[in-house]
Design an enzyme around this catalytic site. Structure first.
Site, PDB file in Angstrom:
ATOM      1  N   HIS A   1    -118.939 -12.505 -65.240  1.00  0.00           N
ATOM      2  CA  HIS A   1    -120.128 -12.045 -66.892  1.00  0.00           C
ATOM      3  C   HIS A   1    -120.796 -10.845 -66.687  1.00  0.00           C
ATOM      4  O   HIS A   1    -121.115 -10.178 -67.569  1.00  0.00           O
ATOM      5  CB  HIS A   1    -121.264 -13.248 -66.732  1.00  0.00           C
TER       6      HIS A   1
ATOM      7  N   GLU B   1    -119.819  -5.134 -68.310  1.00  0.00           N
ATOM      8  CA  GLU B   1    -120.817  -4.436 -68.948  1.00  0.00           C
ATOM      9  C   GLU B   1    -120.876  -3.267 -67.566  1.00  0.00           C
ATOM     10  O   GLU B   1    -121.347  -2.019 -68.703  1.00  0.00           O
ATOM     11  CB  GLU B   1    -121.916  -5.402 -68.894  1.00  0.00           C
ATOM     12  N   ASP B   2    -120.688  -3.643 -67.031  1.00  0.00           N
ATOM     13  CA  ASP B   2    -120.896  -2.849 -65.836  1.00  0.00           C
ATOM     14  C   ASP B   2    -119.919  -2.270 -65.223  1.00  0.00           C
ATOM     15  O   ASP B   2    -120.384  -1.099 -64.181  1.00  0.00           O
ATOM     16  CB  ASP B   2    -122.227  -3.455 -64.600  1.00  0.00           C
TER      17      ASP B   2
HETATM   18 MN    MN Z   1    -126.054 -11.800 -65.569  1.00  0.00          MN
END
Ligand code: MN
Length: 725
Positions: free
Chosen positions: A92, A96-97
């Site tokens: 998840h 994003e990272d």
């Molecule tokens: Mn998270």
């Protein structure tokens, strides 16, 4: 909470690797209790992929970042969630990272997993700003609506739970903000979905961080009181068990520990002292079936006196989230209040796990009994599940239920407005204020200029651009969704059309009176009044409006008025009428025909059309010459007023050699000639020649001629023609 650059501490990479192997072993073992071997392998692949992607990233606590997605997946195994959800939980934070894209996740782990990951990161991006109650409710609804799949919400809730469990390492102000948000938004969502244990834990953790002092004081007081309580609890427990045994009722009876936040809320809400709240003892009785629930109730009411007005039958009328139980309060030994919940095993499952009971108790045979009694929405979901056994269908149904018929959008100030699904920026504008709607000319959605007809989506930030002299556009009626916008636009147009039509009517009447050598001001009021009365209109203005709208013929009105003045026949030789001057800015009372699109300089003729007013055509427009003869009496002499001051639309067709860059050349010539392109389309053929169709804004025929001349100079252009449909 995303990855922070943090020194990896003293551990070696080898340490983390062996650690990871152990973690994967543990996860496999857990999954083996409910997943198929091939699904376990898919989850394991996601585990390795995510661990590798987050390698070298650390949480603020100093733990490897991967410990977070792993913990989230761990929480979801507690609800027996499926492989896709577990993979998404592990992945998840990857998009994003790290450098990895959602597309790549789709290719490796399937479309559904990628969609779940995408759904979770979308939720991460919207920020909750206001603490107003109504706003919090809207925000919760928006989250639910945005998550296309309930698993997205479950992953998000597990994510929040783990972040709450590890909140201690953050700065106090950050901790408080996240805890507050958890109380306002996420705990109520957990409650709405019936995830009771999660609901409690989130509240408890949030309480500790929002009000650390109160939490400590309460925790200490409860610990101190526990000794005395234990004795009372065991006395009551023995009493209840004995009574049920006597009545030959098989049941599981247990004491309930009150959680801190619950005690705190009771103290605040009912203004009770700590000891008053703590003096309430909670018990739970779990039995096999519903009739037994009521038998237990009867037995307990015979044992201890019930407190009047405290009995609640949530079996007959379940709570909104599917919760079912009988609640009653009794006067126990020493006069202490005793709260008892009575429920069946299945009700207990739903009470603890809510919507997750679907995955948790999939194989439970008694589910069929449950489905008859749980609340409507949860019930219909479970019914569907047992009827079809198809998880996809279950989710589809749940989606509809979580998706109210509304979208939630932000104002520029961060306020959330709920609108019906399918609403547009125009609806938004009218929802903010009627004046904003009436003056609206354009909009930005998420900072980009967008057409006013764009359908709004959940989470959009909408900004309306207004102009002081702007008016609603009749075309808006074709796409607005809200009743408010529709009625306001109609109201405005009607008023405006009447004004404009009355003004046109006056001009048409003046023109029609000219052969009688009468000017409108010479018509005495008495003659007007008599005419208004005779023709059944309400006022002079109504007559003029009717003339402007084409409901009355100006020639007939003129004749009657003239007769009223002269009391006789009009002069035998009517003088020629002066033409009506057309500016093009008359609004809705004068329309330029779509069939021939006249522009200033073109020879024109006006036709009065009932209900529409004056429609201006080219004098040689085929659409009037064909059926026109019989309607000659409705024709009106019109002429262009010099310098109307507005731009008109003209359509042209350009045939040109099919070479690269032709369109750019044409467009720049048009711009140089001082015109705007409204619209352009092209033939798709790949021959030597291609046709380009432009709609241009021009001030008049001369302007258009200048543009066409400039275009003819382009070497690739072979033929240009003005188009009339
Ligand atoms: Mn998270």
């Amino acid at each position: 909470m995303h990855a922070a650059a943090f020194p990896p501490g003293s551990q070696t990479p080898q340490f983390y690797e062996s650690e990871q192997r152990l973690q994967l072993e543990k996860l496999r073992e857990l999954l083996a209790t409910y997943l198929k071997p091939e699904d376990i392998e898919r989850v394991a692949a996601a585990f390795l992929f995510s661990a590798e992607a987050h390698k070298g990233q650390f949480r603020i606590s100093g733990d490897p970042y991967f410990s977070h997605p792993l913990a989230v997946a761990g929480i979801l195994t507690g609800w027996h969630l499926d492989a896709q959800a577990l993979m998404a939980a592990l992945l998840h934070d990857v998009t994003e990272d790290t450098e990895i894209t959602n597309k790549e996740i789709g290719e490796r782990f399937g479309k559904v997993t990628a969609e779940l990951v995408d759904g979770v990161s979308k939720l991460d991006k919207i920020e909750f700003q206001s603490v107003e109650d109504a706003q919090a409710e809207n925000f919760r609804k928006m989250l639910l609506a945005m998550a296309r799949d309930v698993r997205v919400i479950l992953i998000k809730l597990a994510d929040r739970l783990h972040n709450m469990r590890t909140l201690d390492t953050l700065r106090p102000d950050k901790r408080r903000r996240i805890a507050r948000e958890t109380l306002d938004i996420y705990a109520p969502i957990a409650n709405r979905l019936g995830l009771n244990n999660l609901y409690r834990e989130l509240q408890e953790l949030a309480f500790r961080h929002v009000w650390p002092m109160r939490y400590r004081v309460l925790a200490k007081a409860i610990k101190a009181a526990r000794g005395n309580r234990r004795e009372v609890v065991s006395k009551i427990l023995t009493g209840i068990k004995a009574r049920l045994a006597e009545a030959k009722i098989e049941a599981e009876v247990m004491g309930r520990e009150k959680h801190l936040f619950g005690i705190y809320r009771k103290m605040r809400g009912k203004s009770l002292s700590f000891s008053q709240v703590l003096d309430i003892y909670g018990f739970r009785v779990i039995v096999r079936d519903v009739p037994t629930c009521y038998l237990v109730l009867g037995a307990l009411h015979a044992l201890y006196k019930p407190v009047p007005g405290k009995f609640k039958d949530y079996i007959a009328i379940p709570k909104g989230n599917g919760y079912q139980s009988l609640h009653t309060t009794l006067i126990g030994p020493y006069g202490t209040p005793v709260e008892v919940q009575i429920r069946t095993t299945e009700m207990h499952h739903v009470a603890e796990a809510g919507v997750a009971a679907h995955w948790l108790y999939k194989d439970d045979k008694s589910l069929s009994e449950l489905q008859q009694r749980t609340h409507k929405w949860l019930q219909s979901l479970l019914e569907l599940q047992s009827a079809s056994g198809d998880s996809a269908e279950f989710l589809e149904h749940l989606k509809i239920d979580l998706f109210p018929g509304e979208v939630y959008v932000f104002t520029p100030k961060g306020k959330i407005l709920p609108l019906p699904r399918g609403s547009t920026p125009v609806d938004f504008a009218y929802a903010v204020h009627t004046d904003i709607g009436n003056r609206c000319i354009a909009c930005r959605i998420n900072h980009d200029l967008m057409p006013l007809r764009t359908e709004l989506r959940n989470g959009d930030q909408v900004e309306i651009i207004t102009a002081t002299h702007a008016n609603p556009n009749p075309a808006w009626l074709g796409y607005v969704k809200t009743g408010k916008a529709r009625s306001q636009i109609r109201h405005f147009l009607k008023t405006m059309q009447h004004e404009e039509s009355a003004a046109l009517g006056e001009r048409l009447l003046a023109q029609a009176l000219r052969p009688f050598e009468i000017s409108p001001v010479e018509v005495p009021d008495a003659v007007w009044e008599k005419f208004v009365l005779e023709c059944g209109a309400k006022s002079r203005k109504e007559v003029l409006t009717d003339v402007g709208l084409g409901k009355r013929l100006p020639a007939i009105v003129a004749r009657r008025l003239a007769e009223g003045i002269e009391k006789g026949a009009p002069s035998a030789e009517p003088k020629p009428q002066n033409p009506i001057l057309i500016r093009g800015t008359e609004g809705m009372a004068v329309q330029l025909a779509h069939c021939c699109r006249p522009i200033p300089g073109d020879p024109i003729v006006g036709v009065i059309k009932k209900g529409q007013g004056l429609v201006v055509h080219l004098a040689d427009c085929p659409s009037i010459s064909v059926r026109g003869r019989a309607e000659r009496n409705k024709w009106v002499d019109v002429e262009w007023e010099r310098d109307g001051g507005r731009l008109f639309e003209a359509a042209i067709k350009i045939e040109a050699e099919n070479r690269r860059g032709v369109l750019a050349k044409v467009a720049s010539e048009i711009a140089d000639a001082g015109s705007n392109i409204q619209h352009v389309t092209m033939d798709d053929e790949h021959g030597i020649y291609t046709a380009l169709y432009f709609t241009l804004q021009v001030s008049n025929r001369v302007h258009l001629a200048r543009i066409l001349r400039a275009l003819r100079h382009i070497p690739e252009v072979v033929r240009i023609s003005r188009m009339r449909e």
